[in-house]
Scaffold this motif. Structure first.
Motif, short mmCIF file in Angstrom:
data_model
loop_
_atom_site.label_atom_id
_atom_site.label_comp_id
_atom_site.label_asym_id
_atom_site.label_seq_id
_atom_site.Cartn_x
_atom_site.Cartn_y
_atom_site.Cartn_z
N GLY A 69 0.50 -1.38 0.12
CA GLY A 69 0.14 -0.03 -0.19
C GLY A 69 0.82 1.34 0.35
N ARG A 70 0.65 2.58 0.23
CA ARG A 70 1.02 3.36 0.15
C ARG A 70 0.90 4.32 1.77
NH1 ARG A 70 -0.33 6.12 -5.58
NH2 ARG A 70 0.22 8.80 -3.72
N LYS A 71 1.62 4.68 2.01
CA LYS A 71 1.48 5.15 3.36
C LYS A 71 0.86 6.54 2.67
CE LYS A 71 4.39 7.97 7.66
NZ LYS A 71 5.36 7.70 8.01
N ASP A 72 0.83 7.54 1.69
CA ASP A 72 0.61 8.63 1.51
C ASP A 72 -1.76 8.75 1.33
OD1 ASP A 72 1.29 7.66 -0.40
OD2 ASP A 72 0.73 9.48 -1.80
N LEU A 73 -1.88 7.43 1.09
CA LEU A 73 -3.07 7.27 1.02
C LEU A 73 -3.58 6.42 1.76
CD1 LEU A 73 -3.08 5.53 -2.75
CD2 LEU A 73 -3.94 8.11 -1.82
N GLY A 74 -2.95 6.32 3.36
CA GLY A 74 -4.03 5.95 4.84
C GLY A 74 -3.90 4.21 4.07
N ASN A 75 -2.98 3.18 3.24
CA ASN A 75 -3.77 2.35 3.40
C ASN A 75 -2.94 1.61 3.27
OD1 ASN A 75 -2.02 2.55 0.34
ND2 ASN A 75 -4.29 2.06 -0.79
N LEU A 76 -1.34 1.52 4.50
CA LEU A 76 -1.17 0.31 4.39
C LEU A 76 -0.86 -0.42 5.29
CD1 LEU A 76 2.72 2.53 5.11
CD2 LEU A 76 2.29 0.92 3.59
N VAL A 77 -0.41 -2.14 5.07
CA VAL A 77 -1.27 -3.08 5.31
C VAL A 77 0.01 -3.68 5.64
CG1 VAL A 77 -2.02 -5.01 5.28
CG2 VAL A 77 -3.11 -2.50 4.00
N PRO A 78 0.92 -4.64 7.01
CA PRO A 78 1.69 -5.16 7.42
C PRO A 78 1.24 -6.16 6.86
CG PRO A 78 0.49 -4.25 9.18
CD PRO A 78 -0.31 -4.25 8.08
N PHE A 79 2.31 -7.28 6.88
CA PHE A 79 2.14 -8.57 6.11
C PHE A 79 3.76 -8.95 7.21
CE2 PHE A 79 4.46 -6.93 2.11
CZ PHE A 79 5.22 -7.89 1.61
N ASP A 80 3.98 -10.69 6.92
CA ASP A 80 5.07 -10.88 7.47
C ASP A 80 5.44 -11.81 7.17
OD1 ASP A 80 5.74 -9.58 10.29
OD2 ASP A 80 3.38 -10.37 11.00
N TYR A 81 6.64 -12.88 7.00
CA TYR A 81 6.73 -13.90 6.21
C TYR A 81 8.11 -14.42 6.99
CZ TYR A 81 9.88 -10.06 3.72
OH TYR A 81 10.63 -9.27 3.49
N LEU A 82 8.27 -15.34 6.61
CA LEU A 82 9.40 -16.17 7.10
C LEU A 82 11.06 -16.47 6.34
CD1 LEU A 82 7.33 -19.37 9.17
CD2 LEU A 82 8.33 -17.07 10.01
N GLY A 83 11.75 -16.25 6.86
CA GLY A 83 13.74 -15.99 6.23
C GLY A 83 14.37 -17.11 6.94
N ARG A 84 15.37 -18.02 6.16
CA ARG A 84 15.74 -18.83 6.77
C ARG A 84 17.55 -18.14 6.91
NH1 ARG A 84 20.61 -21.28 5.89
NH2 ARG A 84 20.93 -20.91 3.98
N ALA A 85 17.31 -17.40 8.30
CA ALA A 85 18.55 -16.52 8.40
C ALA A 85 18.45 -16.56 10.57
CB ALA A 85 18.84 -15.04 7.74
N VAL A 86 18.88 -16.26 10.93
CA VAL A 86 19.33 -15.84 12.29
C VAL A 86 20.13 -14.22 12.60
CG1 VAL A 86 20.58 -16.15 14.88
CG2 VAL A 86 20.17 -18.26 13.08
N ARG A 87 18.94 -13.77 13.38
CA ARG A 87 18.67 -12.08 13.63
C ARG A 87 19.76 -12.40 14.62
NH1 ARG A 87 16.14 -8.14 10.90
NH2 ARG A 87 14.83 -9.09 10.49
N ASP A 88 21.05 -10.46 13.73
CA ASP A 88 21.34 -9.82 14.96
C ASP A 88 22.93 -11.21 15.23
OD1 ASP A 88 19.65 -7.75 14.54
OD2 ASP A 88 19.52 -8.26 15.87
N SER A 89 23.25 -12.13 14.16
CA SER A 89 24.33 -13.24 15.01
C SER A 89 25.70 -12.74 14.75
CB SER A 89 23.57 -14.71 13.76
OG SER A 89 23.85 -13.98 12.58
N LYS A 90 26.52 -12.87 14.81
CA LYS A 90 27.99 -13.06 14.37
C LYS A 90 28.52 -13.31 13.41
CE LYS A 90 32.58 -13.52 16.27
NZ LYS A 90 33.30 -14.87 17.29
#
Length: 118
Positions: A69-90
């Motif tokens: 969507g678009r922020k300026d139109l006020g229609n942003l829709v969040p969505f989540d999806y999975l990935g194969r990674a480790v957040r903030d890993s060394k």
């Protein structure tokens, strides 16, 4: 040719989110007749993936949030999806000099980054 970026490879993967600013960008949304080229420091979010150094048994699964969507139109829709990674890993620095001649090929959704702030 379409390239599938979700193929599993041999290396464990880390991911980090970095907030940056791109200085002196034209703000086209704020442009007016009196000020056709207003400038601002544009915020930029980088999602960066890299070879990671993980302890045995670490689960390589993370969740990403994005928006449609678009922020300026006020229609942003969040969505989540999975990935194969480790957040903030060394990062696995043992691979840098062998495969990259001392440079790090960090992959991000926006650009290749040679120098990171961590």
């Amino acid at each position: 040719m379409h390239q599938n970026w979700q193929l599993d490879g041999d290396l464990p993967i880390g991911v980090r989110t970095i907030q940056m600013k791109v200085k002196d960008q034209v703000n086209v949304i704020a442009a007016t007749d009196k000020d056709p080229y207003p400038m601002y420091d544009r915020p930029l979010t980088l999602e960066i993936w890299y070879p990671a150094s993980l302890e045995a048994g670490t689960e390589q699964l993370c969740s990403y949030t994005d928006y449609m969507g678009r922020k300026d139109l006020g229609n942003l829709v969040p969505f989540d999806y999975l990935g194969r990674a480790v957040r903030d890993s060394k990062p696995d620095v043992s691979l840098w000099s062998v495969s990259c001649r001392g440079r790090v090929p960090w992959l991000s959704r926006f650009t290749y980054v040679d120098e990171l702030p961590w």
